[in-house]
Design a protein around this motif. Structure first.
Motif, short mmCIF file in Angstrom:
data_model
loop_
_atom_site.label_atom_id
_atom_site.label_comp_id
_atom_site.label_asym_id
_atom_site.label_seq_id
_atom_site.Cartn_x
_atom_site.Cartn_y
_atom_site.Cartn_z
N VAL A 32 1.11 -1.79 -0.05
CA VAL A 32 -0.37 0.19 -0.01
C VAL A 32 0.61 1.14 -0.02
CG1 VAL A 32 -2.03 1.45 1.33
CG2 VAL A 32 -1.53 -1.35 0.77
N LYS A 33 0.75 1.96 -0.81
CA LYS A 33 1.24 2.72 -0.85
C LYS A 33 0.58 4.58 -0.34
CE LYS A 33 4.66 1.73 -4.11
NZ LYS A 33 6.12 1.50 -3.54
N ASP A 34 1.13 5.69 0.59
CA ASP A 34 0.98 6.29 1.02
C ASP A 34 0.46 7.13 -0.30
OD1 ASP A 34 0.95 8.19 2.87
OD2 ASP A 34 2.45 9.42 2.58
N ILE A 35 -0.51 7.76 -0.08
CA ILE A 35 -1.57 8.81 -0.97
C ILE A 35 -0.43 9.94 -0.91
CG2 ILE A 35 -2.63 10.54 0.98
CD1 ILE A 35 -4.27 9.53 -2.45
N GLU A 40 3.10 12.89 -5.79
CA GLU A 40 3.62 13.40 -5.87
C GLU A 40 4.30 12.54 -7.16
OE1 GLU A 40 8.93 14.01 -4.88
OE2 GLU A 40 6.85 13.10 -3.61
N ILE A 41 3.59 11.47 -8.03
CA ILE A 41 3.69 10.19 -8.41
C ILE A 41 2.93 11.26 -10.27
CG2 ILE A 41 3.99 8.38 -10.10
CD1 ILE A 41 4.85 7.18 -7.10
N TRP A 42 2.29 10.66 -9.50
CA TRP A 42 0.92 11.87 -10.50
C TRP A 42 1.30 13.20 -10.63
CZ3 TRP A 42 -2.37 15.92 -10.49
CH2 TRP A 42 -3.26 16.21 -11.31
#
Length: 62
Positions: A32-35, A40-42
Motif C-alpha cells: 500500500v502506498k502513501d497518498i 507526487e508521482i501523478w
C-alpha cells in the motif's frame, strides 16, 4: 505428445495460465502506498506530459 496435433496450442495456454498465476502472486505482494507518494508521482507524470506537449508544439520532439 510433442508431435500430437494441438500440442502447441496446449503449451501456449499452459504458459498463459502460469503467467496469470505469477501475476496474481505478484499483485498480492504489492504494498500500500502513501497518498502523498502517489500524488507526487501523478504530478511528475502530468508535468512530464505538459513539457512533452510544449516541446512538440515547438517542433522539438522530446
Amino acid at each position: 505428445m510433442k508431435q500430437a496435433q494441438g500440442y502447441k496450442t496446449i503449451m501456449e495456454k499452459w504458459v498463459e495460465l502460469q503467467q496469470g498465476y505469477e501475476l496474481e502472486d505478484s499483485m498480492r505482494k504489492l504494498e500500500v502506498k502513501d497518498i502523498c507518494d502517489l500524488y507526487e508521482i501523478w504530478c511528475f507524470i502530468k508535468v512530464k506530459n505538459i513539457v512533452q506537449d510544449v516541446m512538440k508544439e515547438l517542433g522539438k520532439d522530446a
